[in-house]
Design an enzyme around this catalytic site. Structure first.
Site, PDB file in Angstrom:
ATOM      1  N   ARG A 102       0.885  -1.179   0.000  1.00  0.00           N
ATOM      2  CA  ARG A 102       0.000   0.000   0.000  1.00  0.00           C
ATOM      3  C   ARG A 102       0.915   1.219   0.000  1.00  0.00           C
ATOM      4  O   ARG A 102       1.690   1.440   0.930  1.00  0.00           O
ATOM      5  CB  ARG A 102      -0.893   0.020   1.233  1.00  0.00           C
ATOM      6  CG  ARG A 102      -1.514   1.391   1.466  1.00  0.00           C
ATOM      7  CD  ARG A 102      -2.586   1.391   2.514  1.00  0.00           C
ATOM      8  NE  ARG A 102      -3.776   0.718   2.036  1.00  0.00           N
ATOM      9  CZ  ARG A 102      -4.982   0.844   2.604  1.00  0.00           C
ATOM     10  NH1 ARG A 102      -5.149   1.629   3.662  1.00  0.00           N
ATOM     11  NH2 ARG A 102      -6.027   0.222   2.121  1.00  0.00           N
ATOM     12  N   GLN A 132     -10.163  -4.189  -2.595  1.00  0.00           N
ATOM     13  CA  GLN A 132     -11.424  -3.665  -2.077  1.00  0.00           C
ATOM     14  C   GLN A 132     -12.569  -4.008  -3.024  1.00  0.00           C
ATOM     15  O   GLN A 132     -13.627  -4.489  -2.608  1.00  0.00           O
ATOM     16  CB  GLN A 132     -11.323  -2.144  -1.913  1.00  0.00           C
ATOM     17  CG  GLN A 132     -12.618  -1.504  -1.467  1.00  0.00           C
ATOM     18  CD  GLN A 132     -13.008  -1.919  -0.071  1.00  0.00           C
ATOM     19  OE1 GLN A 132     -12.218  -1.821   0.844  1.00  0.00           O
ATOM     20  NE2 GLN A 132     -14.231  -2.405   0.101  1.00  0.00           N
ATOM     21  N   CYS A 258     -16.206   1.619   1.101  1.00  0.00           N
ATOM     22  CA  CYS A 258     -14.968   0.878   1.384  1.00  0.00           C
ATOM     23  C   CYS A 258     -14.546   1.025   2.841  1.00  0.00           C
ATOM     24  O   CYS A 258     -13.845   0.176   3.368  1.00  0.00           O
ATOM     25  CB  CYS A 258     -13.865   1.363   0.456  1.00  0.00           C
ATOM     26  SG  CYS A 258     -13.630   3.147   0.468  1.00  0.00           S
ATOM     27  N   ARG A 286     -13.315  -8.682   2.600  1.00  0.00           N
ATOM     28  CA  ARG A 286     -11.894  -8.426   2.279  1.00  0.00           C
ATOM     29  C   ARG A 286     -11.045  -9.643   2.644  1.00  0.00           C
ATOM     30  O   ARG A 286     -10.177 -10.073   1.883  1.00  0.00           O
ATOM     31  CB  ARG A 286     -11.373  -7.198   3.060  1.00  0.00           C
ATOM     32  CG  ARG A 286     -11.993  -5.864   2.683  1.00  0.00           C
ATOM     33  CD  ARG A 286     -11.562  -5.417   1.306  1.00  0.00           C
ATOM     34  NE  ARG A 286     -10.108  -5.326   1.162  1.00  0.00           N
ATOM     35  CZ  ARG A 286      -9.354  -4.292   1.535  1.00  0.00           C
ATOM     36  NH1 ARG A 286      -9.933  -3.216   2.043  1.00  0.00           N
ATOM     37  NH2 ARG A 286      -8.050  -4.301   1.357  1.00  0.00           N
TER      38      ARG A 286
HETATM   39  N1   CP Z   1     -11.056  -0.057   2.906  1.00  0.00           N
HETATM   40  C1   CP Z   1      -9.780  -0.059   3.310  1.00  0.00           C
HETATM   41  O1   CP Z   1      -8.851  -0.316   2.533  1.00  0.00           O
HETATM   42  O2   CP Z   1      -9.610   0.224   4.626  1.00  0.00           O
HETATM   43  P1   CP Z   1      -8.250   0.535   5.364  1.00  0.00           P
HETATM   44  O3   CP Z   1      -7.733   1.855   4.838  1.00  0.00           O
HETATM   45  O4   CP Z   1      -8.601   0.589   6.812  1.00  0.00           O
HETATM   46  O5   CP Z   1      -7.269  -0.558   5.061  1.00  0.00           O
HETATM   47  N1  NVA Z   2      -9.968   6.683  -1.413  1.00  0.00           N
HETATM   48  C1  NVA Z   2      -9.605   6.312  -0.062  1.00  0.00           C
HETATM   49  C2  NVA Z   2      -9.812   4.848   0.153  1.00  0.00           C
HETATM   50  C3  NVA Z   2      -9.491   4.362   1.535  1.00  0.00           C
HETATM   51  C4  NVA Z   2      -9.685   2.882   1.692  1.00  0.00           C
HETATM   52  C5  NVA Z   2      -8.156   6.696   0.191  1.00  0.00           C
HETATM   53  O1  NVA Z   2      -7.327   6.462  -0.701  1.00  0.00           O
HETATM   54  O2  NVA Z   2      -7.867   7.251   1.258  1.00  0.00           O
END
Ligand code: CP
Ligand code: NVA
Length: 300
Positions: A102, A132, A258, A286
């Site tokens: 991430r 997601q 999400c 998830r």
């Molecule tokens: N939806 C999602 O990716 O949540 P987090 O940012 O908590 O991982």
């Molecule tokens: N669009 C949001 C999604 C979080 C799961 C972000 O990138 O912060």
């Protein structure tokens, strides 16, 4: 399946069906299941951004598959001090059997995947969040029995967020009807939807919401875009998912998000906490869908 999962363009409809079937089995058998497909394997989980669901579901998922999850805070790695992505990928490939990442730059993840010998799964970049959306598709299957053309999804809000972009690729994959409703000044990522008549954009949120089966929204200020907060709070206001939009949708329309959610911003509290909201089923999925993807990519 391809070596990596960086966006939903990396999978075919058959891959999606295989992921879904395995995810359903893993969900059903979870209490008893210990199939150990990742026994003896170590999976690196690199995070440059905050996370609750993604981090925990991947850590638990790797453990439940018998593997060893290693949480790696990117800010504590040498890549944060100037080591190249390519060198990092080559080194990690000598230790790990899979990488989940991430981070901010999608191009950076593409480079990591190109240079890494082991498979790489994108756990969110500024542009895409495929894991997601696989969980969202699984949730829609559970409620509607299909993710095809009979389903109408309305995404309201930031039409160019990683979630909106990934939904576009999902609709391209499955044929679902997707309407993105967002301000004229934002629009959507048109280039992703070329040749897909089932994917449209409408600046009028009420018109867009007519006969919707599902509403989906995402935060107005994604991680990394905090300096645009004031402007975003203003322009996205008319796109809040609330009773006004539900009133023109199908009677049994459902709400997806999400998460994390901000009640009173992208969704009203009454909708978020209503029986129409299936966001916690979505969050649970998830785990199951990622276990399926990891079984298919990392167990080889
Ligand atoms: N939806 C999602 O990716 O949540 P987090 O940012 O908590 O991982
Ligand atoms: N669009 C949001 C999604 C979080 C799961 C972000 O990138 O912060």
């Amino acid at each position: 399946m391809k070596k990596d999962l960086l966006t939903l363009n990396d999978i075919t409809f058959q891959d999606w069906e295989n992921i879904y079937d395995l995810a359903c089995k893993l969900k059903k058998d979870r209490p008893a299941l210990n199939n150990n497909v990742l026994a003896g394997k170590s999976i690196g989980l690199i995070f440059a951004k905050s996370s609750t669901r993604t981090r925990v579901s991947f850590e638990v998922g790797v453990s439940e598959l018998g593997g060893n999850p290693l949480y790696l805070d990117q800010s504590k790695m040498q890549v944060g001090r100037g080591e190249t992505i390519a060198d990092t990928a080559k080194v990690l490939s000598r230790y790990l059997h899979g990488i989940v990442i991430r981070t901010f730059s999608h191009a950076g993840v593409e480079e990591l995947a190109r240079e890494a010998k082991c498979p790489v799964i994108n756990a969110l970049t500024d542009e895409y969040h495929p894991c997601q959306i696989l969980a969202d598709l699984m949730t829609i299957m559970e409620y509607s029995g299909t993710v095809g053309e009979k389903v109408k999804m309305v995404f309201a809000g930031d039409g160019k967020s990683n979630i909106a972009n990934s939904l576009v690729l999902a609709a391209k994959l499955t044929g679902m009807q997707l309407v993105i409703t967002s301000p004229e000044s934002v629009g959507m990522s048109d280039e992703l939807a070329v040749g897909c008549p089932n994917i449209t954009w409408d600046p009028d949120p009420v018109r867009a919401s007519k006969d919707a089966d599902y509403f989906y929204t995402d935060v107005w200020v994604s991680m990394g875009f905090e300096e645009e907060r004031a402007e975003r709070m203003k322009i996205f206001q008319p796109y809040q998912v609330n009773r006004r939009l539900f009133d023109v949708a199908k009677k049994d329309a459902k709400f997806l998000h999400c998460l994390p959610a901000h009640r009173g911003e992208e969704v009203s509290a009454d909708i978020m906490d209503s029986p129409a909201s299936i966001v916690f089923d979505e969050a649970e999925n998830r785990l199951h869908v990622q276990k399926a993807v990891m079984s298919m990519l990392f167990a080889k």
